[in-house]
Design a protein around this motif. Structure first.
Motif, PDB file in Angstrom:
ATOM      1  N   ASN A   1       1.472  -1.100   0.126  1.00 38.42           N
ATOM      2  CA  ASN A   1      -0.105  -0.023  -0.087  1.00 38.42           C
ATOM      3  C   ASN A   1       0.658   0.929   0.203  1.00 38.42           C
ATOM      4  O   ASN A   1       2.018   1.580   0.634  1.00 38.42           O
ATOM      5  CB  ASN A   1      -1.062  -0.046   1.339  1.00 38.42           C
ATOM      6  CG  ASN A   1      -1.467   1.067   1.054  1.00 38.42           C
ATOM      7  OD1 ASN A   1      -2.132   2.735   1.232  1.00 38.42           O
ATOM      8  ND2 ASN A   1      -3.626   1.308   1.158  1.00 38.42           N
ATOM      9  N   PRO A   2       0.516   2.076  -0.973  1.00 35.85           N
ATOM     10  CA  PRO A   2       1.153   3.155  -1.097  1.00 35.85           C
ATOM     11  C   PRO A   2       1.510   4.256   0.480  1.00 35.85           C
ATOM     12  O   PRO A   2       2.438   4.742   0.862  1.00 35.85           O
ATOM     13  CB  PRO A   2       1.294   4.034  -1.836  1.00 35.85           C
ATOM     14  CG  PRO A   2      -0.261   3.066  -3.081  1.00 35.85           C
ATOM     15  CD  PRO A   2      -0.291   1.694  -2.379  1.00 35.85           C
ATOM     16  N   SER A   3       0.558   4.282   1.082  1.00 36.35           N
ATOM     17  CA  SER A   3       0.486   4.759   2.229  1.00 36.35           C
ATOM     18  C   SER A   3       1.961   4.173   3.589  1.00 36.35           C
ATOM     19  O   SER A   3       1.961   4.637   4.205  1.00 36.35           O
ATOM     20  CB  SER A   3      -0.699   4.556   3.408  1.00 36.35           C
ATOM     21  OG  SER A   3      -1.088   3.289   3.716  1.00 36.35           O
TER      22      SER A   3
ATOM     23  N   ASP B   1       4.832   5.111  -6.346  1.00 36.22           N
ATOM     24  CA  ASP B   1       4.300   6.475  -7.397  1.00 36.22           C
ATOM     25  C   ASP B   1       3.085   6.461  -7.421  1.00 36.22           C
ATOM     26  O   ASP B   1       3.127   4.912  -8.131  1.00 36.22           O
ATOM     27  CB  ASP B   1       5.019   6.251  -8.451  1.00 36.22           C
ATOM     28  CG  ASP B   1       4.529   6.948  -9.994  1.00 36.22           C
ATOM     29  OD1 ASP B   1       3.826   8.205 -10.042  1.00 36.22           O
ATOM     30  OD2 ASP B   1       4.982   7.215 -10.596  1.00 36.22           O
ATOM     31  N   GLU B   2       3.113   7.325  -6.898  1.00 42.23           N
ATOM     32  CA  GLU B   2       1.218   7.010  -6.933  1.00 42.23           C
ATOM     33  C   GLU B   2       0.049   7.726  -7.864  1.00 42.23           C
ATOM     34  O   GLU B   2      -0.502   7.196  -7.862  1.00 42.23           O
ATOM     35  CB  GLU B   2      -0.224   8.060  -5.888  1.00 42.23           C
ATOM     36  CG  GLU B   2       1.005   6.922  -4.382  1.00 42.23           C
ATOM     37  CD  GLU B   2       0.600   7.780  -2.587  1.00 42.23           C
ATOM     38  OE1 GLU B   2      -0.279   7.429  -2.545  1.00 42.23           O
ATOM     39  OE2 GLU B   2       0.676   9.258  -2.578  1.00 42.23           O
TER      40      GLU B   2
ATOM     41  N   TRP C   1      -0.853  10.073  -9.097  1.00 40.11           N
ATOM     42  CA  TRP C   1      -1.406  12.078  -9.305  1.00 40.11           C
ATOM     43  C   TRP C   1      -1.368  12.285 -10.191  1.00 40.11           C
ATOM     44  O   TRP C   1      -0.206  12.344 -11.193  1.00 40.11           O
ATOM     45  CB  TRP C   1      -0.433  12.679  -7.837  1.00 40.11           C
ATOM     46  CG  TRP C   1      -0.493  12.083  -6.800  1.00 40.11           C
ATOM     47  CD1 TRP C   1       0.207  11.731  -5.726  1.00 40.11           C
ATOM     48  CD2 TRP C   1      -1.469  12.917  -5.872  1.00 40.11           C
ATOM     49  NE1 TRP C   1      -0.112  10.533  -4.800  1.00 40.11           N
ATOM     50  CE2 TRP C   1      -1.223  11.641  -4.118  1.00 40.11           C
ATOM     51  CE3 TRP C   1      -2.505  13.314  -5.414  1.00 40.11           C
ATOM     52  CZ2 TRP C   1      -2.218  12.369  -3.617  1.00 40.11           C
ATOM     53  CZ3 TRP C   1      -3.173  13.508  -4.407  1.00 40.11           C
ATOM     54  CH2 TRP C   1      -3.598  12.989  -3.385  1.00 40.11           C
TER      55      TRP C   1
ATOM     56  N   GLN D   1       5.415  13.296  -9.716  1.00 41.73           N
ATOM     57  CA  GLN D   1       5.619  12.815  -8.273  1.00 41.73           C
ATOM     58  C   GLN D   1       6.053  12.885  -6.856  1.00 41.73           C
ATOM     59  O   GLN D   1       7.444  13.300  -7.015  1.00 41.73           O
ATOM     60  CB  GLN D   1       5.348  11.109  -8.758  1.00 41.73           C
ATOM     61  CG  GLN D   1       4.710  10.534  -9.664  1.00 41.73           C
ATOM     62  CD  GLN D   1       3.220  11.172  -8.896  1.00 41.73           C
ATOM     63  OE1 GLN D   1       2.501  11.022  -8.379  1.00 41.73           O
ATOM     64  NE2 GLN D   1       2.637  11.412 -10.636  1.00 41.73           N
TER      65      GLN D   1
ATOM     66  N   ARG E   1       3.335  14.071  -0.111  1.00 38.83           N
ATOM     67  CA  ARG E   1       2.477  13.380  -0.149  1.00 38.83           C
ATOM     68  C   ARG E   1       1.913  13.912   0.557  1.00 38.83           C
ATOM     69  O   ARG E   1       0.768  14.885   0.004  1.00 38.83           O
ATOM     70  CB  ARG E   1       2.719  11.778   0.075  1.00 38.83           C
ATOM     71  CG  ARG E   1       1.928  10.813   0.295  1.00 38.83           C
ATOM     72  CD  ARG E   1       1.801   9.834  -0.246  1.00 38.83           C
ATOM     73  NE  ARG E   1       0.774   8.964  -0.251  1.00 38.83           N
ATOM     74  CZ  ARG E   1      -0.253   8.634   1.254  1.00 38.83           C
ATOM     75  NH1 ARG E   1       0.144   8.630   2.485  1.00 38.83           N
ATOM     76  NH2 ARG E   1      -1.074   7.669   1.670  1.00 38.83           N
TER      77      ARG E   1
ATOM     78  N   PRO F   1      -5.245  10.811  -6.419  1.00 39.13           N
ATOM     79  CA  PRO F   1      -3.595   9.731  -6.760  1.00 39.13           C
ATOM     80  C   PRO F   1      -4.692   8.699  -7.787  1.00 39.13           C
ATOM     81  O   PRO F   1      -5.574   8.480  -8.503  1.00 39.13           O
ATOM     82  CB  PRO F   1      -4.086   9.028  -5.159  1.00 39.13           C
ATOM     83  CG  PRO F   1      -5.503   9.280  -4.885  1.00 39.13           C
ATOM     84  CD  PRO F   1      -5.679  10.500  -5.678  1.00 39.13           C
TER      85      PRO F   1
END
Length: 297
Positions: A2-4, A10-11, A13, A45, A52, A69
């Motif tokens: 998970n990006p969190s 790289d999400e 965005w 990004q 972030r 995102p």
């Protein structure tokens, strides 16, 4: 992953074409989002968690919800607002298209909070502000930012304020400011009528520390100075110049907190010096047709 859990992932965005160039995203993520061809553009990004978080703030503030995102949906859990700017001031985010994408604030007072202009209205946001303590007053800086004032005042049990010059935008206001003389509306909280951007524009100054300036004054990143938006003056730039002259010496603050344009903290003496220099520059300005492209963000 998970990006969190790993913010370097790289999400993807993006900013879509609904952007209205209100500048709020560039205020909150200045290293990631720039202005290009009269719109906000994501230049790269985020590289770390701090960047972030900047993008998340910009996304939750964006009035058109143009910043997303890669997954396309913003998780409410990631909403950072209200965001503390200082011990006594919160930036509310959730800027409203009906208020021209303007910033809004809560300022702590001895009897509770006052809200200066408003975010978009929702029951969820109202509950959030209510949980902070009583909101006693909603202070509207001018007609462009009046859309949700009555709704928040009714929901929070607050008094709604506006100047008589813009009363037609909030005809059911509970308190009406009149004339051009400063008015102390509660201990340490002074309304400075400031006709120019609109006939009924007002600055609200708390404890000679926080100046909530609506669209009358802002900090320009381009010029690195306090400026007026002479390219977007609905009433009279000449009257705005007169308001500046009238305020010299009486208008004292450390924080400049506008509806549009950047926020800035500076010593009181520096703010006074910059206002005096601006007053000199403004005396030669003349009202011209509105041109949003000429605003010096």
């Amino acid at each position: 992953m998970n990006p969190s859990e790993n913010p370097t992932v790289d999400e993807n965005w993006t900013i879509d074409d609904r952007c209205t160039n209100c500048d709020v995203a560039r205020q909150l993520a200045p290293d990631l989002i720039i202005e290009r061809a009269r719109t906000s553009v994501l230049v790269r990004q985020p590289r770390d968690e701090a960047e972030r978080q900047q993008l998340l703030a910009a996304a939750h503030a964006c009035p058109t919800r143009s910043i997303r995102p890669g997954g396309g949906r913003l998780d409410p859990v990631t909403d950072p607002f209200p965001l503390a700017l200082d011990d006594g001031v919160l930036l509310l985010g959730h800027n409203s298209r009906r208020n021209a994408g303007a910033n809004s604030y809560l300022c702590r007072r001895p009897s509770g909070w006052v809200m200066i202009d408003t975010p978009r209205y929702s029951e969820g946001l109202a509950v959030r502000y209510e949980a902070l303590g009583p909101v006693t007053d909603i202070l509207l800086t001018h007609r462009d930012h009046a859309a949700h004032g009555r709704a928040y005042a009714d929901r929070l049990g607050a008094r709604l304020w506006i100047h008589e010059g813009d009363l037609d935008s909030a005809p059911d206001a509970d308190r009406v400011l009149r004339g051009t003389e400063p008015v102390e509306i509660s201990p340490g909280l002074v309304a400075h009528p400031f006709p120019g951007h609109t006939l009924g524009s007002v600055l609200y100054v708390a404890d000679e520390r926080y100046c909530f300036s609506g669209d009358s004054l802002y900090w320009s990143r381009t010029n690195e100075d306090i400026e007026v938006q002479e390219a977007v003056t609905w009433y009279s730039i000449e009257e705005q110049s007169a308001s500046l002259d009238r305020s010299l010496g009486a208008l004292r603050f450390e924080w400049l907190l506008p509806g549009h344009g950047d926020k800035r903290r500076m010593p009181v003496e520096e703010a006074d010096r910059r206002l005096r220099a601006l007053a000199v520059r403004a005396r030669v300005l003349r009202t011209e047709p509105v041109d949003f492209a000429s605003v010096r963000w």
